[in-house]
Design a protein around this motif. Sequence first.
Motif, short mmCIF file in Angstrom:
data_model
loop_
_atom_site.label_atom_id
_atom_site.label_comp_id
_atom_site.label_asym_id
_atom_site.label_seq_id
_atom_site.Cartn_x
_atom_site.Cartn_y
_atom_site.Cartn_z
N ASP A 345 10.17 -57.07 71.96
CA ASP A 345 10.00 -58.29 71.18
C ASP A 345 9.23 -59.37 71.93
O ASP A 345 9.04 -60.47 71.42
CB ASP A 345 11.35 -58.84 70.73
CG ASP A 345 12.29 -59.12 71.89
OD1 ASP A 345 11.90 -58.81 73.03
OD2 ASP A 345 13.40 -59.63 71.66
N SER A 346 8.77 -59.06 73.14
CA SER A 346 7.92 -60.00 73.88
C SER A 346 6.47 -59.65 73.59
O SER A 346 5.78 -59.02 74.39
CB SER A 346 8.20 -59.90 75.39
OG SER A 346 7.38 -60.78 76.10
N GLU A 347 6.01 -60.07 72.40
CA GLU A 347 4.68 -59.67 71.93
C GLU A 347 3.57 -60.11 72.87
O GLU A 347 2.60 -59.38 73.09
CB GLU A 347 4.44 -60.25 70.53
CG GLU A 347 3.12 -59.83 69.90
CD GLU A 347 2.98 -58.33 69.75
OE1 GLU A 347 1.85 -57.84 69.86
OE2 GLU A 347 4.01 -57.66 69.55
N THR A 348 3.72 -61.29 73.46
CA THR A 348 2.69 -61.78 74.37
C THR A 348 2.56 -60.88 75.59
O THR A 348 1.46 -60.49 75.99
CB THR A 348 3.01 -63.22 74.82
OG1 THR A 348 3.08 -64.06 73.67
CG2 THR A 348 1.93 -63.73 75.76
N LYS A 349 3.71 -60.51 76.18
CA LYS A 349 3.68 -59.65 77.36
C LYS A 349 3.19 -58.25 77.02
O LYS A 349 2.45 -57.64 77.78
CB LYS A 349 5.07 -59.59 77.99
CG LYS A 349 5.50 -60.88 78.68
CD LYS A 349 6.83 -60.69 79.38
CE LYS A 349 7.23 -61.97 80.12
NZ LYS A 349 8.54 -61.80 80.83
N VAL A 350 3.62 -57.73 75.87
CA VAL A 350 3.19 -56.40 75.46
C VAL A 350 1.68 -56.37 75.25
O VAL A 350 0.97 -55.49 75.75
CB VAL A 350 3.91 -55.96 74.17
CG1 VAL A 350 3.31 -54.66 73.64
CG2 VAL A 350 5.40 -55.77 74.43
N GLY A 351 1.16 -57.35 74.52
CA GLY A 351 -0.27 -57.40 74.27
C GLY A 351 -1.08 -57.57 75.54
O GLY A 351 -2.13 -56.94 75.71
N LYS A 352 -0.59 -58.42 76.44
CA LYS A 352 -1.29 -58.64 77.71
C LYS A 352 -1.30 -57.37 78.56
O LYS A 352 -2.32 -57.02 79.17
CB LYS A 352 -0.62 -59.78 78.47
CG LYS A 352 -1.34 -60.16 79.75
CD LYS A 352 -0.66 -61.35 80.42
CE LYS A 352 -1.38 -61.74 81.71
NZ LYS A 352 -0.73 -62.91 82.37
N ALA A 353 -0.17 -56.66 78.58
CA ALA A 353 -0.08 -55.43 79.38
C ALA A 353 -1.00 -54.36 78.81
O ALA A 353 -1.68 -53.65 79.56
CB ALA A 353 1.36 -54.94 79.41
N ILE A 354 -1.04 -54.22 77.49
CA ILE A 354 -1.90 -53.21 76.87
C ILE A 354 -3.37 -53.55 77.11
O ILE A 354 -4.19 -52.68 77.39
CB ILE A 354 -1.61 -53.09 75.37
CG1 ILE A 354 -0.20 -52.52 75.15
CG2 ILE A 354 -2.64 -52.22 74.67
CD1 ILE A 354 0.23 -52.47 73.70
N GLY A 355 -3.70 -54.84 77.02
CA GLY A 355 -5.07 -55.25 77.30
C GLY A 355 -5.47 -54.95 78.73
O GLY A 355 -6.58 -54.49 79.00
N TYR A 356 -4.55 -55.20 79.67
CA TYR A 356 -4.83 -54.92 81.08
C TYR A 356 -4.94 -53.42 81.32
O TYR A 356 -5.78 -52.95 82.09
CB TYR A 356 -3.72 -55.51 81.94
CG TYR A 356 -3.95 -55.38 83.42
CD1 TYR A 356 -4.86 -56.20 84.08
CD2 TYR A 356 -3.27 -54.42 84.17
CE1 TYR A 356 -5.08 -56.08 85.44
CE2 TYR A 356 -3.48 -54.29 85.53
CZ TYR A 356 -4.39 -55.13 86.16
OH TYR A 356 -4.61 -55.00 87.51
N LEU A 357 -4.09 -52.66 80.64
CA LEU A 357 -4.07 -51.21 80.79
C LEU A 357 -5.39 -50.57 80.38
O LEU A 357 -5.86 -49.61 81.00
CB LEU A 357 -2.92 -50.64 79.95
CG LEU A 357 -2.52 -49.18 80.15
CD1 LEU A 357 -1.93 -48.97 81.53
CD2 LEU A 357 -1.52 -48.76 79.09
N THR A 358 -6.01 -51.11 79.35
CA THR A 358 -7.23 -50.51 78.80
C THR A 358 -8.49 -51.31 79.13
O THR A 358 -9.57 -51.00 78.62
CB THR A 358 -7.11 -50.40 77.27
OG1 THR A 358 -6.90 -51.71 76.71
CG2 THR A 358 -5.94 -49.51 76.88
N LYS A 359 -8.37 -52.31 79.98
CA LYS A 359 -9.47 -53.25 80.23
C LYS A 359 -10.74 -52.57 80.71
O LYS A 359 -11.85 -52.92 80.27
CB LYS A 359 -9.02 -54.29 81.25
CG LYS A 359 -10.06 -55.36 81.55
CD LYS A 359 -9.51 -56.39 82.52
CE LYS A 359 -10.53 -57.48 82.82
NZ LYS A 359 -9.99 -58.49 83.77
N TYR A 360 -10.63 -51.61 81.61
CA TYR A 360 -11.81 -51.03 82.23
C TYR A 360 -12.12 -49.61 81.74
O TYR A 360 -12.83 -48.87 82.42
CB TYR A 360 -11.65 -51.02 83.75
CG TYR A 360 -11.56 -52.40 84.34
CD1 TYR A 360 -12.66 -53.24 84.38
CD2 TYR A 360 -10.35 -52.89 84.84
CE1 TYR A 360 -12.58 -54.52 84.91
CE2 TYR A 360 -10.25 -54.16 85.37
CZ TYR A 360 -11.37 -54.98 85.40
OH TYR A 360 -11.29 -56.24 85.92
#
Length: 555
Positions: A345-360
């Motif tokens: 339920d921490s949408e901000t943290k989930v979205g940030k982690a997924i973005g970092y995971l797939t960034k490169y």
Amino acid sequence: MTNTTTHGRITLDRFPLDVVQDLAITNGVCVRPILNRVVDTETGTERIVGVSCGSTLVSKCPPCAEANRRLRMQQCREGWHRDTELEPTDEDQLEDEDQAEPEDTGAEEESARRVRSTRRRQDAPDLPRVPMDKRTVGTTFRAPNGKTYRPSMFLTLTLDSYGATHRLPYRVGGKLTPCSCGVHHSPNSPVLSTPVDPSTYDYRRAALDALHFSKGVDRFVQNLRRCAGYKAQYFAVVEPQKRLAPHLHMAVRGTVPRELVRQVAAATYHQLWWPEHETPVYGAQTGRDLPIWDEDTERFIDPATGVLLPTWDQALDDLAADPAAQPAHVVRFGRQVDYKGIVADSETKVGKAIGYLTKYLGKAIGETYGDDPAELHPAQLDHLNRLHEHVKILPCSPACANWLLYGITPKDADGKVVPGECDGKAHDREHLGLGGRRVLVSRQWTGKTLTDHRADRAEVIRQTLAAAGVEMDDQTALSVTQTTSDDEQPRFIWTPVRPGDEDAPTQKEVLAYSITKRIRWREQYEQAKQRARDGTGPPSDTNSATDTNDAATAA
């Protein structure tokens, strides 16, 4: 898929190709479409159809690379905090079942018949073994206020050091200490993470770790599941650090104690029981001619003496018969292990982690410093070249042609094998040893393939457009699986368009048509979403693309 037969008036003819390509990138249109000639065997008509190249690299096609990245983001999000079990298939059971085999038999698949010691290495700590639960979802925790949580993990694993590298100044006892080279580097210094002394940097070990990194990841997952007591599912991405060593970002469903993860990383290793390949014995580095193929014996021989080179099986037999034999290499993870707990339920943290995971994901391993070698700093270019020199000549598999450089015949080799010229992509400068997949996903993460996820995204867009009275192109209209009504033969025959074909449109014409179509389609899609927001049509599913570029690429 774009039908380029009916272009109409192309309004971009007066612009140069690079301008049209920039406009295509801005609008999410593939800049390297693959043209095919499609013949309808029932009607006799033919058309030229453009298909997106599907590249995953920004340096080749930014729109396709971004579409792939967003598809992976959807795949990661859908499985990370799943709270229901999937129906297991036979393949799932085969892949995920813990066979309770020894922690390190040391045997590759091709040498499984050879007996190895099952004793763990003395320099590796033991790990606890707990009863295995067949669940794949994480444990639920209840807070004092009655709220329930089902947290998951975000892990980062790195490899060991191969030598001192340039680093930023750091404080010791309140005093700012410079890099070991004596310089206070700035944060944007191009020499950061390159070796302080390239002559002592262990490039061979770095290359071997990269070539066999995936085996280490497999071992880590196996050990983590055994210690966690459940079949932890994962979505992992392999990326290069600035020092060009691979490291792993991994989203794991469920949680285990932080200290246990560190213990698993410290105790995980992969032993490579291959013939010794420390130093080449043939080739330009040695001054000796390469082995040649002998038609009479159908074997490779020494060009000077005519002596037969040992086969792959003979080399493994010799290794197995030597009681003092040691593994050719051992892959281990470094001490740096990062652990973060993420709740659904921490949408901000989930979205940030997924973005970092797939960034490169859109960058090749060899593009860590940039995609233009002419713009690299000399220290970066030297580091890249030195690592590539080792990756080029080390064997990547039992069938690798590089084994001939070390006096061993590759597995199943024939006269077509060229010594020292393996076609495996792991040897390329672009991959620097990482020839496998960049994204590693367990089977029970979502239970879907990438094709399934792509279809999900397209279906949401189709429903949104249909609600606004707009009909989306049928992506399977020209499928090769369609058959004729009389003899069940393929109805549509696809053949590539060859350069120089008189009826082939130019690249500029194809891009201009696709851009025009994309802009018109995006306007229709935005209007459909607005109608849904205004209540004049059914609401759209927000799990799909949420911006116009993403929606366009999903289609």
